[in-house]
Design a protein around this motif. Structure first.
Motif, PDB file in Angstrom:
ATOM      1  N   GLY A  47       4.743 -61.925 -31.115  1.00 14.03           N
ATOM      2  CA  GLY A  47       6.127 -62.326 -30.837  1.00 14.03           C
ATOM      3  C   GLY A  47       7.116 -61.585 -31.727  1.00 14.03           C
ATOM      4  O   GLY A  47       8.187 -61.171 -31.270  1.00 14.03           O
ATOM      5  N   HIS A  48       6.734 -61.396 -32.988  1.00 14.79           N
ATOM      6  CA  HIS A  48       7.604 -60.634 -33.894  1.00 14.79           C
ATOM      7  C   HIS A  48       7.720 -59.185 -33.437  1.00 14.79           C
ATOM      8  O   HIS A  48       8.738 -58.542 -33.665  1.00 14.79           O
ATOM      9  CB  HIS A  48       7.053 -60.668 -35.319  1.00 14.79           C
ATOM     10  CG  HIS A  48       7.118 -62.023 -35.968  1.00 14.79           C
ATOM     11  ND1 HIS A  48       6.005 -62.789 -36.195  1.00 14.79           N
ATOM     12  CD2 HIS A  48       8.176 -62.750 -36.410  1.00 14.79           C
ATOM     13  CE1 HIS A  48       6.374 -63.930 -36.771  1.00 14.79           C
ATOM     14  NE2 HIS A  48       7.679 -63.945 -36.897  1.00 14.79           N
ATOM     15  N   LYS A  50       8.117 -58.079 -30.576  1.00 10.25           N
ATOM     16  CA  LYS A  50       9.229 -57.946 -29.626  1.00 10.25           C
ATOM     17  C   LYS A  50      10.542 -57.770 -30.386  1.00 10.25           C
ATOM     18  O   LYS A  50      11.354 -56.912 -30.056  1.00 10.25           O
ATOM     19  CB  LYS A  50       9.280 -59.186 -28.725  1.00 10.25           C
ATOM     20  CG  LYS A  50      10.370 -59.124 -27.665  1.00 10.25           C
ATOM     21  CD  LYS A  50      10.312 -60.333 -26.749  1.00 10.25           C
ATOM     22  CE  LYS A  50      11.416 -60.292 -25.698  1.00 10.25           C
ATOM     23  NZ  LYS A  50      11.420 -61.500 -24.848  1.00 10.25           N
ATOM     24  N   SER A  51      10.724 -58.585 -31.409  1.00 12.95           N
ATOM     25  CA  SER A  51      11.942 -58.499 -32.211  1.00 12.95           C
ATOM     26  C   SER A  51      12.006 -57.176 -32.976  1.00 12.95           C
ATOM     27  O   SER A  51      13.056 -56.527 -33.047  1.00 12.95           O
ATOM     28  CB  SER A  51      11.983 -59.681 -33.183  1.00 12.95           C
ATOM     29  OG  SER A  51      13.080 -59.552 -34.043  1.00 12.95           O
ATOM     30  N   THR A 269      16.569 -65.212 -31.960  1.00 16.75           N
ATOM     31  CA  THR A 269      16.091 -65.864 -30.749  1.00 16.75           C
ATOM     32  C   THR A 269      17.005 -67.019 -30.338  1.00 16.75           C
ATOM     33  O   THR A 269      17.837 -67.492 -31.114  1.00 16.75           O
ATOM     34  CB  THR A 269      14.638 -66.340 -30.925  1.00 16.75           C
ATOM     35  OG1 THR A 269      14.521 -66.992 -32.182  1.00 16.75           O
ATOM     36  CG2 THR A 269      13.689 -65.157 -30.900  1.00 16.75           C
ATOM     37  N   LYS A 300      12.455 -65.552 -26.887  1.00 19.19           N
ATOM     38  CA  LYS A 300      11.245 -65.085 -27.568  1.00 19.19           C
ATOM     39  C   LYS A 300      10.108 -64.915 -26.566  1.00 19.19           C
ATOM     40  O   LYS A 300      10.153 -65.437 -25.454  1.00 19.19           O
ATOM     41  CB  LYS A 300      10.860 -66.050 -28.676  1.00 19.19           C
ATOM     42  CG  LYS A 300      10.417 -67.419 -28.199  1.00 19.19           C
ATOM     43  CD  LYS A 300       9.826 -68.191 -29.388  1.00 19.19           C
ATOM     44  CE  LYS A 300       9.319 -69.548 -28.960  1.00 19.19           C
ATOM     45  NZ  LYS A 300      10.388 -70.525 -28.710  1.00 19.19           N
ATOM     46  N   LEU A 301       9.103 -64.179 -26.995  1.00 17.62           N
ATOM     47  CA  LEU A 301       7.962 -63.893 -26.134  1.00 17.62           C
ATOM     48  C   LEU A 301       7.031 -65.099 -26.013  1.00 17.62           C
ATOM     49  O   LEU A 301       6.660 -65.709 -27.007  1.00 17.62           O
ATOM     50  CB  LEU A 301       7.182 -62.712 -26.730  1.00 17.62           C
ATOM     51  CG  LEU A 301       5.843 -62.381 -26.075  1.00 17.62           C
ATOM     52  CD1 LEU A 301       6.050 -61.816 -24.687  1.00 17.62           C
ATOM     53  CD2 LEU A 301       5.062 -61.412 -26.932  1.00 17.62           C
ATOM     54  N   ASN A 302       6.664 -65.422 -24.790  1.00 17.62           N
ATOM     55  CA  ASN A 302       5.566 -66.370 -24.553  1.00 17.62           C
ATOM     56  C   ASN A 302       4.504 -65.605 -23.779  1.00 17.62           C
ATOM     57  O   ASN A 302       4.795 -65.038 -22.735  1.00 17.62           O
ATOM     58  CB  ASN A 302       6.042 -67.562 -23.718  1.00 17.62           C
ATOM     59  CG  ASN A 302       7.039 -68.409 -24.475  1.00 17.62           C
ATOM     60  OD1 ASN A 302       6.732 -68.961 -25.525  1.00 17.62           O
ATOM     61  ND2 ASN A 302       8.261 -68.487 -23.973  1.00 17.62           N
ATOM     62  N   VAL A 308       1.378 -68.643 -30.703  1.00 15.92           N
ATOM     63  CA  VAL A 308       2.009 -67.917 -31.809  1.00 15.92           C
ATOM     64  C   VAL A 308       2.649 -68.839 -32.849  1.00 15.92           C
ATOM     65  O   VAL A 308       3.234 -68.357 -33.807  1.00 15.92           O
ATOM     66  CB  VAL A 308       3.072 -66.910 -31.316  1.00 15.92           C
ATOM     67  CG1 VAL A 308       2.409 -65.744 -30.618  1.00 15.92           C
ATOM     68  CG2 VAL A 308       4.095 -67.580 -30.436  1.00 15.92           C
ATOM     69  N   VAL A 350       5.899 -54.525 -25.362  1.00 14.76           N
ATOM     70  CA  VAL A 350       7.083 -55.350 -25.615  1.00 14.76           C
ATOM     71  C   VAL A 350       8.367 -54.712 -25.083  1.00 14.76           C
ATOM     72  O   VAL A 350       9.292 -55.431 -24.700  1.00 14.76           O
ATOM     73  CB  VAL A 350       7.251 -55.736 -27.107  1.00 14.76           C
ATOM     74  CG1 VAL A 350       6.103 -56.613 -27.553  1.00 14.76           C
ATOM     75  CG2 VAL A 350       7.402 -54.532 -27.995  1.00 14.76           C
TER      76      VAL A 350
END
Length: 594
Positions: A47-48, A50-51, A269, A300-302, A308, A350
């Motif tokens: 998930g991070h 992606k950021s 997010t 945020k990514l799921n 996560v 991502v």
RNA sequence: UGCCUGAUGGUGUAAUGGUAGCACAGGUGACUUUGACUCACCUAGUCAUGGUUCGAAUCCAUGUCGGGCAGCCA
């Protein structure tokens, strides 16, 4: 799979990049500066990523920079162990892609006082990563943050509140009804200054007082109901030691940290949307001289079959469901790296899923596709047998060797080759033989023929079993005239299987991973531990072609027809003779699904 | 029953008043010394109802459904 360099790679677009483009067109900032600000209280995960890719991507597309900053304002939850891991993970993820945009600061440096338009102003410029630099730390701004708090108090926009945490909560009201003013809201500036200084001096116990912004206790936005700026915590900090006993809260520290570093676009997010008015309120209240940063939020990514939540990941480690934070089944960047997944595949994934405000669930297949695509293009092909069964080529002499030419990577423009030796005794995959074959079975079966990859066609003559009926070996005849370059090389058979020479192979430990959870949304379960896949790891002793004895940590291999593999970080050094350890990164796509 | 935010094939996303496209997934075939790769074709979508307009996924209104927010966590 060559890329035409004259065609520029497509640049991703999304609503945030649109905003950046608009700001550039309007010359609002001299340079685009973003930041990636994790709290060092856990390991970075997919998930991070992606950021990270969003922030570094925007920086590199606009000749800007992206600062790595530890958002370390809560000493109770943070640790230096995480700081080091975060640095390593970020560097790994952006290496060869955006390292030139990565902003660090000189070791020990903090924002210094200068003047802008005749007004005093704190600022801290970035430097490239080196032995004398380190990431930014919000805690390095504690002095400046304290100064700004004094300013807010002087302006009558902050006050020291003596309400207990419980009473503070009661006074705050609820989403559907307003709060009420703290009885300490009307303290004089002099009293506030005095009390705040004494808070800093350590005169009061934890929770006895706080510094709060004076905004509006009746605001429909709860984050504007006199939010806290500082709390008292008599706790040592991993970065500032025992110097402070008052610590700023996220909302207060974050916007100012952004400002101090000259951040232009502060991307976070969706859960922070409600905080944005407060972010702006602080900055605007202070009357700062430089252009202000602005906050933008994305979903945020799921990811399917993936968890996560830091708390739950920690639970997996603590309850020994996995072995460590970097267990190859973990969605942490260190786990993905150890599994053999290239950073470029994570970046590709991502950026491919886009950036929106829609709360989505991305199928794991999208991620797997990105991994396979990258590995297919780069991995060296090798022969390896995971679950061996012995096969004897009865028409070959005991000491006979047949040299075969194998292609290292057919995807290369000019593929290189190597030799593999065919001998009388070989191993084949036990799954590649069926005494009673299912329909449309292309592999070895009684009376059937298959091609040994890179070698020749063989015909099964005899199945040898022991007293208990277990198959001990398969006896075949090799038709050497069907080898490449031989008269019958054109002969077609439906199946081609992989193999290794029994006398010329090495043993290796191979760890086969499967998804950690059996359901697409483990986070939605009452008890996620109940949906853990009990077969997420299978360890086998494989027979590998001898060239693999020289495998290096960064090498990526495709064991043909099986999947992609990489050396585990705990594997013995190549050349020591000790048994190597390989991780299966991912299987090949299998459309012959069983 | 407060505030914020969102809704496009199975999934993720693009189209910013002018041909609903791409990727993944699924299906069918071709090719194949990897049942991989590659290639071709197919399946399948604008939350609903009104309105504005020559023209609406896009603008407006209402509704429906989803997500977030009441830590001295971030």
């Amino acid at each position: 799979m060559s890329v035409d360099p004259t065609i520029p790679a497509p640049v991703p677009t999304d609503f945030i990049r649109d905003i950046v483009a608009t700001d550039i067109a309007a010359s609002r900032y001299p340079k685009i500066v973003t930041r990636f600000p994790p709290e060092p209280n856990g390991y970075l995960h997919i998930g991070h990523a992606k950021s990270i890719c969003l922030n570094f991507g925007i920086a590199r597309e606009n000749l800007g920079q992206c600062n790595l900053r530890m958002d370390d304002t809560n000493p109770a939850k943070e640790d230096i162990e995480y700081v080091d891991a975060i640095i390593a993970d970020v560097k790994w993820l952006v290496a060869g892609w955006a390292d030139h945009c990565l902003g660090f600061k000189p070791k020990g440096a903090t924002a210094t006082l200068g003047a802008v338009n005749g007004q005093p102003d704190y600022y801290l410029a970035p430097v490239p990563p080196s032995i004398s630099s380190e990431p930014f730390f919000a805690s390095d701004y504690f002095d400046q943050l304290y100064d700004y708090a004094i300013t807010l108090i002087r302006k009558g926009q902050a006050y020291v509140c003596d309400l207990s945490p419980e009473d503070t909560e009661k006074y705050r009201g609820a989403p559907d009804h307003p709060g009420k003013d703290s009885p300490f809201r009307t303290r004089t500036v002099a009293d506030n200054l005095n009390l705040f200084e004494r808070m800093k001096a350590g005169e009061f116990p934890n929770g006895a007082r706080s510094l709060r912004a004076k905004i509006d206790m009746a605001s429909p936005n709860i984050w504007l109901r006199d939010p806290l700026l500082y709390r008292i915590r008599h706790t040592a900090h991993h970065h500032t030691g025992a110097k402070w006993c008052i610590y700023p809260l996220y909302d207060y520290a974050h916007c100012l940290s952004d400002y101090l570093e000259g951040i232009t676009h502060s991307i976070c997010t969706l859960e922070f949307v409600d905080h944005r008015p407060f972010y702006d309120w602080i900055l605007e209240s202070l009357g700062l001289p430089r252009a202000l940063p602005h906050q933008y939020e994305f979903a945020k990514l799921n990811l399917g079959y993936t968890l996560v939540s830091k708390r739950k990941l920690l639970q997996l480690v603590n309850e020994k469901v996995v072995n460590s934070w970097d267990d190859p089944r973990m969605p942490t960047l260190s786990g993905l790296r150890r599994r053999g997944i290239p950073a470029s595949a994570i970046r590709q994934f991502v950026t491919g899923i886009g950036v929106t405000k829609f709360d989505s669930l991305t199928e794991i297949a999208v991620f797997e596709n990105a991994v396979r695509q990258e590995l297919n293009a780069t991995a060296q092909r090798r022969l390896g047998v995971l679950k061996p069964i012995k096969l004897v080529l009865s028409n070959l002499a005991d000491d006979e060797t047949v040299e075969c030419t194998a292609t290292n990577n057919p995807q290369d423009e000019n593929p290189t080759v190597r030799s593999v030796m065919l001998t009388r005794e070989i191993f084949i995959e036990s799954e590649d033989f069926a005494e009673v074959p299912p329909p449309k079975y292309f592999r070895l079966k009684p009376g059937g023929e298959v091609r040994l990859k890179y070698a020749c066609i063989i015909k099964l003559d005899e199945i040898v079993k022991d007293a208990s009926g277990t198959i001990t070996e398969l006896r075949c005849t090799a038709d050497l005239t069907t080898r490449s370059g031989q008269p019958n090389s054109d002969k077609k058979v439906k199946g081609t299987i992989h193999w290794v020479s029994a006398s010329r192979c090495i043993d290796a430990e191979v760890r086969l991973y499967d998804r950690l959870f059996n359901v697409a949304e483990p986070a939605a379960q009452d008890d996620f531990l109940k949906v853990v896949n009990p077969n997420s790891l299978e360890v086998v002793t494989a027979k590998l072609e001898p060239s693999l004895a020289n495998a290096k940590a960064d090498d990526r291999f495709q064991f043909e027809r099986l999947g992609y593999f990489a050396l585990d970080k705990d594997s013995p050094e190549a050349g020591t003779g000790a048994r190597l350890i390989f991780n299966r990164t991912i299987t090949l796509r299998d459309t012959w699904a069983k």
